[in-house]
Design a protein around this motif. Structure first.
Motif, PDB file in Angstrom:
ATOM      1  N   ALA A  77       0.833  -1.209   0.000  1.00 18.91           N
ATOM      2  CA  ALA A  77       0.000   0.000   0.000  1.00 18.91           C
ATOM      3  C   ALA A  77       0.869   1.261   0.000  1.00 18.91           C
ATOM      4  O   ALA A  77       0.566   2.224  -0.717  1.00 18.91           O
ATOM      5  N   ILE A  78       1.949   1.258   0.769  1.00 17.52           N
ATOM      6  CA  ILE A  78       2.856   2.416   0.761  1.00 17.52           C
ATOM      7  C   ILE A  78       3.487   2.559  -0.616  1.00 17.52           C
ATOM      8  O   ILE A  78       3.542   3.660  -1.174  1.00 17.52           O
ATOM      9  N   ASP A  79       3.953   1.462  -1.180  1.00 21.43           N
ATOM     10  CA  ASP A  79       4.574   1.505  -2.508  1.00 21.43           C
ATOM     11  C   ASP A  79       3.610   2.057  -3.563  1.00 21.43           C
ATOM     12  O   ASP A  79       4.029   2.722  -4.504  1.00 21.43           O
ATOM     13  N   ARG A  80       2.332   1.795  -3.385  1.00 17.06           N
ATOM     14  CA  ARG A  80       1.301   2.263  -4.329  1.00 17.06           C
ATOM     15  C   ARG A  80       0.710   3.614  -3.924  1.00 17.06           C
ATOM     16  O   ARG A  80      -0.201   4.097  -4.586  1.00 17.06           O
ATOM     17  N   HIS A  81       1.192   4.151  -2.830  1.00 15.22           N
ATOM     18  CA  HIS A  81       0.676   5.433  -2.298  1.00 15.22           C
ATOM     19  C   HIS A  81      -0.819   5.342  -2.016  1.00 15.22           C
ATOM     20  O   HIS A  81      -1.572   6.273  -2.298  1.00 15.22           O
ATOM     21  N   ASP A  82      -1.216   4.248  -1.411  1.00 14.74           N
ATOM     22  CA  ASP A  82      -2.626   3.964  -1.146  1.00 14.74           C
ATOM     23  C   ASP A  82      -2.903   4.045   0.355  1.00 14.74           C
ATOM     24  O   ASP A  82      -2.788   3.051   1.086  1.00 14.74           O
ATOM     25  N   CYS A  83      -3.281   5.234   0.781  1.00 10.43           N
ATOM     26  CA  CYS A  83      -3.535   5.506   2.194  1.00 10.43           C
ATOM     27  C   CYS A  83      -4.674   4.627   2.728  1.00 10.43           C
ATOM     28  O   CYS A  83      -4.587   4.079   3.827  1.00 10.43           O
ATOM     29  N   GLU A  84      -5.725   4.483   1.952  1.00 15.47           N
ATOM     30  CA  GLU A  84      -6.888   3.705   2.390  1.00 15.47           C
ATOM     31  C   GLU A  84      -6.529   2.234   2.624  1.00 15.47           C
ATOM     32  O   GLU A  84      -6.911   1.646   3.636  1.00 15.47           O
ATOM     33  N   ALA A  85      -5.778   1.646   1.709  1.00 17.84           N
ATOM     34  CA  ALA A  85      -5.377   0.245   1.866  1.00 17.84           C
ATOM     35  C   ALA A  85      -4.441   0.085   3.059  1.00 17.84           C
ATOM     36  O   ALA A  85      -4.534  -0.893   3.808  1.00 17.84           O
ATOM     37  N   PHE A  86      -3.535   1.055   3.238  1.00 15.57           N
ATOM     38  CA  PHE A  86      -2.610   0.993   4.363  1.00 15.57           C
ATOM     39  C   PHE A  86      -3.383   0.953   5.679  1.00 15.57           C
ATOM     40  O   PHE A  86      -3.146   0.095   6.523  1.00 15.57           O
ATOM     41  N   PHE A  87      -4.327   1.884   5.842  1.00 18.22           N
ATOM     42  CA  PHE A  87      -5.053   1.945   7.111  1.00 18.22           C
ATOM     43  C   PHE A  87      -6.106   0.848   7.233  1.00 18.22           C
ATOM     44  O   PHE A  87      -6.458   0.470   8.349  1.00 18.22           O
ATOM     45  N   GLY A  88      -6.591   0.319   6.117  1.00 22.26           N
ATOM     46  CA  GLY A  88      -7.492  -0.831   6.193  1.00 22.26           C
ATOM     47  C   GLY A  88      -6.798  -2.012   6.855  1.00 22.26           C
ATOM     48  O   GLY A  88      -7.335  -2.632   7.778  1.00 22.26           O
ATOM     49  N   GLN A  89      -5.585  -2.298   6.400  1.00 16.71           N
ATOM     50  CA  GLN A  89      -4.789  -3.358   7.020  1.00 16.71           C
ATOM     51  C   GLN A  89      -4.298  -2.929   8.398  1.00 16.71           C
ATOM     52  O   GLN A  89      -4.267  -3.719   9.334  1.00 16.71           O
ATOM     53  N   GLY A  90      -3.910  -1.656   8.503  1.00 18.33           N
ATOM     54  CA  GLY A  90      -3.365  -1.148   9.758  1.00 18.33           C
ATOM     55  C   GLY A  90      -4.349  -1.245  10.912  1.00 18.33           C
ATOM     56  O   GLY A  90      -3.959  -1.551  12.039  1.00 18.33           O
ATOM     57  N   ASP A  91      -5.618  -0.991  10.629  1.00 15.28           N
ATOM     58  CA  ASP A  91      -6.628  -1.098  11.688  1.00 15.28           C
ATOM     59  C   ASP A  91      -6.742  -2.532  12.191  1.00 15.28           C
ATOM     60  O   ASP A  91      -6.813  -2.773  13.400  1.00 15.28           O
ATOM     61  N   MET A  92      -6.748  -3.480  11.260  1.00 12.23           N
ATOM     62  CA  MET A  92      -6.813  -4.894  11.672  1.00 12.23           C
ATOM     63  C   MET A  92      -5.531  -5.306  12.393  1.00 12.23           C
ATOM     64  O   MET A  92      -5.569  -6.052  13.375  1.00 12.23           O
ATOM     65  N   LEU A  93      -4.392  -4.816  11.901  1.00 12.67           N
ATOM     66  CA  LEU A  93      -3.113  -5.135  12.524  1.00 12.67           C
ATOM     67  C   LEU A  93      -3.054  -4.621  13.955  1.00 12.67           C
ATOM     68  O   LEU A  93      -2.599  -5.331  14.853  1.00 12.67           O
ATOM     69  N   ARG A  94      -3.518  -3.416  14.185  1.00 13.49           N
ATOM     70  CA  ARG A  94      -3.499  -2.840  15.533  1.00 13.49           C
ATOM     71  C   ARG A  94      -4.283  -3.710  16.515  1.00 13.49           C
ATOM     72  O   ARG A  94      -3.840  -3.940  17.636  1.00 13.49           O
TER      73      ARG A  94
END
Length: 156
Positions: free
Chosen positions: A91-108
């Protein structure tokens, strides 16, 4: 004395702090810094998992007399976290904030539950069961750090 728990608790805090920097960069859409900070976080976090999987868990399993104890659950959760982190890196490589935080919320959520089990049950159990080996366990975990640093210098 709680040598193993203290050492690994501090490692958790350092990883959390590094993750927070990467997360802030993503919020600001500073993708270059996010990539750098997240890469550093991944290196720290994977090294932390190595400390547990290569050093602590085998010794704990041996001391408890089986390989089917609490470490089985911890290893399964580590695999889940690795998969989520890969998606976040993409997601970072693709500059995709939404995908990053979608996974990030589950990861947290997963990491919070995981850390509570480790810090509240597993690490204190390790300090108790491995009390006579605590210095050697911590020294072995620190050797992983030093080996990583030596590899970084030789790769430069």
């Amino acid at each position: 004395m709680h040598k193993i728990a203290t050492y690994l608790d501090q490692d958790h805090r350092r990883c959390d702090d590094q993750y927070s920097m990467a997360e802030s960069d993503v919020i600001l859409r500073n993708w270059e810094a996010a990539s750098d900070h997240f890469g550093t976080f991944l290196s720290m976090f994977y090294r932390h998992l190595d400390k547990e999987e290569r050093i602590l868990f085998p010794r704990l399993d041996h001391a408890l007399g089986n390989g089917y104890g609490p470490t089985v659950v911890m290893r399964a959760e580590h695999r889940q976290m690795r998969a989520m982190l890969l998606e976040m890196k993409i997601a970072i490589d693709r500059h995709d904030c939404e995908a990053f935080f979608g996974q990030g919320d589950m990861l947290r959520i997963l990491m919070r539950q995981h850390s509570l089990k480790e810090e509240g049950i597993l690490y204190p159990q390790a300090d108790f069961v491995l009390a006579k080996q605590a210095d050697a366990v911590v020294a072995s975990m620190e050797n992983i750090d030093h080996a990583e640093e030596a590899g970084a210098w030789s790769a430069a």
